[in-house]
Design a protein around this motif. Structure first.
Motif, PDB file in Angstrom:
ATOM      1  N   ARG A 318       0.797  -1.231   0.000  1.00 27.92           N
ATOM      2  CA  ARG A 318       0.000   0.000   0.000  1.00 27.92           C
ATOM      3  C   ARG A 318       0.832   1.286   0.000  1.00 27.92           C
ATOM      4  O   ARG A 318       0.300   2.374   0.249  1.00 27.92           O
ATOM      5  N   LYS A 319       2.113   1.221  -0.269  1.00 27.47           N
ATOM      6  CA  LYS A 319       2.972   2.400  -0.139  1.00 27.47           C
ATOM      7  C   LYS A 319       2.740   3.397  -1.275  1.00 27.47           C
ATOM      8  O   LYS A 319       2.194   3.074  -2.328  1.00 27.47           O
ATOM      9  N   SER A 320       3.188   4.637  -1.033  1.00 24.26           N
ATOM     10  CA  SER A 320       2.832   5.740  -1.926  1.00 24.26           C
ATOM     11  C   SER A 320       3.406   5.569  -3.322  1.00 24.26           C
ATOM     12  O   SER A 320       2.799   6.042  -4.298  1.00 24.26           O
ATOM     13  N   PHE A 321       4.549   4.921  -3.484  1.00 19.98           N
ATOM     14  CA  PHE A 321       5.108   4.775  -4.822  1.00 19.98           C
ATOM     15  C   PHE A 321       4.180   3.939  -5.707  1.00 19.98           C
ATOM     16  O   PHE A 321       4.138   4.132  -6.925  1.00 19.98           O
ATOM     17  N   LEU A 322       3.423   3.026  -5.101  1.00 21.43           N
ATOM     18  CA  LEU A 322       2.449   2.261  -5.880  1.00 21.43           C
ATOM     19  C   LEU A 322       1.369   3.191  -6.424  1.00 21.43           C
ATOM     20  O   LEU A 322       0.926   3.049  -7.568  1.00 21.43           O
ATOM     21  N   GLY A 323       0.961   4.148  -5.604  1.00 20.59           N
ATOM     22  CA  GLY A 323      -0.028   5.117  -6.062  1.00 20.59           C
ATOM     23  C   GLY A 323       0.501   5.982  -7.182  1.00 20.59           C
ATOM     24  O   GLY A 323      -0.229   6.306  -8.131  1.00 20.59           O
ATOM     25  N   ARG A 324       1.772   6.354  -7.106  1.00 23.94           N
ATOM     26  CA  ARG A 324       2.344   7.203  -8.148  1.00 23.94           C
ATOM     27  C   ARG A 324       2.415   6.459  -9.481  1.00 23.94           C
ATOM     28  O   ARG A 324       2.223   7.033 -10.542  1.00 23.94           O
ATOM     29  N   VAL A 325       2.713   5.159  -9.420  1.00 23.29           N
ATOM     30  CA  VAL A 325       2.811   4.368 -10.643  1.00 23.29           C
ATOM     31  C   VAL A 325       1.439   4.061 -11.220  1.00 23.29           C
ATOM     32  O   VAL A 325       1.229   4.125 -12.440  1.00 23.29           O
ATOM     33  N   THR A 326       0.475   3.741 -10.359  1.00 26.45           N
ATOM     34  CA  THR A 326      -0.827   3.267 -10.824  1.00 26.45           C
ATOM     35  C   THR A 326      -1.898   4.347 -10.874  1.00 26.45           C
ATOM     36  O   THR A 326      -2.957   4.147 -11.468  1.00 26.45           O
ATOM     37  N   GLY A 327      -1.657   5.477 -10.210  1.00 29.39           N
ATOM     38  CA  GLY A 327      -2.660   6.526 -10.143  1.00 29.39           C
ATOM     39  C   GLY A 327      -3.727   6.286  -9.092  1.00 29.39           C
ATOM     40  O   GLY A 327      -4.738   6.996  -9.075  1.00 29.39           O
ATOM     41  N   VAL A 328      -3.498   5.329  -8.192  1.00 31.94           N
ATOM     42  CA  VAL A 328      -4.466   5.026  -7.133  1.00 31.94           C
ATOM     43  C   VAL A 328      -4.081   5.817  -5.889  1.00 31.94           C
ATOM     44  O   VAL A 328      -3.062   5.547  -5.253  1.00 31.94           O
ATOM     45  N   ASP A 329      -4.883   6.790  -5.519  1.00 31.80           N
ATOM     46  CA  ASP A 329      -4.545   7.665  -4.399  1.00 31.80           C
ATOM     47  C   ASP A 329      -4.858   7.049  -3.034  1.00 31.80           C
ATOM     48  O   ASP A 329      -4.131   7.287  -2.071  1.00 31.80           O
ATOM     49  N   ASP A 330      -5.930   6.287  -2.949  1.00 31.64           N
ATOM     50  CA  ASP A 330      -6.347   5.713  -1.667  1.00 31.64           C
ATOM     51  C   ASP A 330      -5.469   4.515  -1.323  1.00 31.64           C
ATOM     52  O   ASP A 330      -5.488   3.510  -2.049  1.00 31.64           O
ATOM     53  N   PRO A 331      -4.678   4.580  -0.235  1.00 33.40           N
ATOM     54  CA  PRO A 331      -3.810   3.438   0.098  1.00 33.40           C
ATOM     55  C   PRO A 331      -4.569   2.116   0.205  1.00 33.40           C
ATOM     56  O   PRO A 331      -4.060   1.072  -0.225  1.00 33.40           O
ATOM     57  N   ALA A 332      -5.773   2.132   0.748  1.00 35.34           N
ATOM     58  CA  ALA A 332      -6.534   0.896   0.920  1.00 35.34           C
ATOM     59  C   ALA A 332      -6.956   0.286  -0.407  1.00 35.34           C
ATOM     60  O   ALA A 332      -7.301  -0.904  -0.462  1.00 35.34           O
ATOM     61  N   ALA A 333      -6.910   1.078  -1.492  1.00 40.18           N
ATOM     62  CA  ALA A 333      -7.297   0.582  -2.817  1.00 40.18           C
ATOM     63  C   ALA A 333      -6.094   0.107  -3.633  1.00 40.18           C
ATOM     64  O   ALA A 333      -6.251  -0.217  -4.818  1.00 40.18           O
TER      65      ALA A 333
END
Length: 378
Positions: A318-333
């Motif tokens: 759930r770390k933030s770099f995953l959000g940056r790569v995938t565009g998913v802002d919500d950590p739980a998602a």
């Protein structure tokens, strides 16, 4: 000339057939002369960010060191190169636990379930902590993780997300001790996620078998001597700065080399104070003082860290770099990214994955491990 150089194996796949390995060496005495001698024995050397990267048959590299500096230098280089290559080639060893069966990290990936007993963790703050129902909420959450297939539980009472405020020792103890005691009493393997010596000591007394320390002993000078005294298993992680400052220190010339050398030096330091490396797992600290690109590079080159000879723990969940790569802002998602990176880590040699989504991760890493090891017994 008493301290061996640090050897990081980039590739040794051809070594069992008598072929060359690609090795990165730091702190190598008379490095230029050894490079010339290795070239005379059909080796190839280049300098990369102050490290000598040599492609050569390992025994010929050791022989080249001997031609430069005699038996003393040959032995020094061999004491670094030979165990690193051997570790890269073989499965990780099991990780011993005081008073318990060892974690079977030589046989399969192990899943560590995250139990955040905090109101402010970046990914699930409050899920395992309800001040009006403590320790009930945390224990129910932990039992659910065990039912989903967690091999062990990592219990922490202080958030280490970027910018998190520190928690006092008494408050951290109030949060974690009843959870550790209950879970260990039920037979669970428990790790305590702390940087504080007193918390480590009291948690181990309550039944924790592992001290998982994001600071590598740099926040509390008594922590590592305490781990040595307790005989606890220890997770050594790379970090710069503190949760308040670490993202300002995410600057590297060679992130893989610098993180590797840090871990190698700290393993040696641990042995000197009485924590044998056999009781240590290593963690490159993905998400800690790293940019998204640093995290991806570390993930892509995790196999190199197996040449430290210790089980490799990786936490991407759930770390933030995953959000940056995938565009998913919500950590739980970020479940898909979390499970994918856990599988990638295991395929690259990680043996412990620290995760929120246990059931999904267990399936993914079982498949990744089976694929990575298919045909090994043929």
């Amino acid at each position: 000339m008493t301290e061996p150089p640090i050897t990081r194996v980039e590739d040794a796949g051809l070594v069992p057939a008598g072929g060359p390995a690609r090795l990165s060496l730091s702190r190598l005495p008379r490095a230029g002369e050894i490079a010339d001698a290795a070239a005379a024995a059909r080796g190839v050397s280049v300098w990369v960010d102050g490290r000598l990267v040599v492609t050569a048959v390992p025994s010929r590299l050791v022989d080249a060191a001997g031609r430069v500096g005699g038996r003393e230098l040959a032995d020094l280089v061999g004491a670094s190169v030979d165990p690193a290559v051997a570790a890269w080639l073989r499965p990780a060893p099991d990780l011993p636990l005081p008073g318990l069966d060892p974690l079977p990290t030589s046989q399969r990936p192990v899943v560590m379930g995250i139990v955040n007993v905090t109101p402010d963790s970046f990914s699930d703050g409050g899920v395992g902590y309800d001040p009006n129902d403590h320790p009930g909420a945390a224990i129910r959450h932990a039992r659910a993780l065990l039912k989903a297939g967690a091999d062990l539980l990592d219990v922490g009472g202080e958030s280490t997300r970027p910018g998190a405020a520190p928690v006092g020792t008494d408050e951290e103890l109030r949060r974690v001790l009843p959870v550790v005691e209950e879970l260990a009493g039920e037979g669970a393997v428990v790790s305590v996620d702390t940087t504080k010596a007193r918390v480590a000591r009291e948690a181990v007394a309550a039944g924790a078998a592992i001290v998982n320390d994001v600071s590598a002993g740099t926040y509390d000078e008594e922590l590592l001597p305490t781990v040595a005294d307790l005989g606890a298993t220890y997770v050594l992680m790379h970090l710069r700065g503190t949760p308040q400052t670490m993202q300002q220190e995410a600057s590297y010339d060679d992130v893989v080399g610098e993180v590797f050398d840090f871990l190698a030096d700290r393993l040696d330091a641990l042995e000197r104070i009485g924590v044998p490396r056999e009781r240590v797992a290593v963690d490159p600290g993905i998400g800690f003082a790293k940019t998204a690109d640093h995290n991806l590079v570390l993930l892509r080159r995790l196999r190199e860290f197996t040449s430290l000879g210790r089980p490799l723990l990786v936490g991407t969940s759930r770390k933030s770099f995953l959000g940056r790569v995938t565009g998913v802002d919500d950590p739980a998602a970020r479940q898909i990214g979390s499970v994918t990176t856990a599988a990638l880590a295991v395929a690259a040699g990680a043996r412990i994955v620290r995760v929120h989504d246990v059931a999904e991760t267990r399936q993914a890493v079982a498949l990744a491990h089976a694929t990575a090891t298919a045909g090994d017994e043929a």
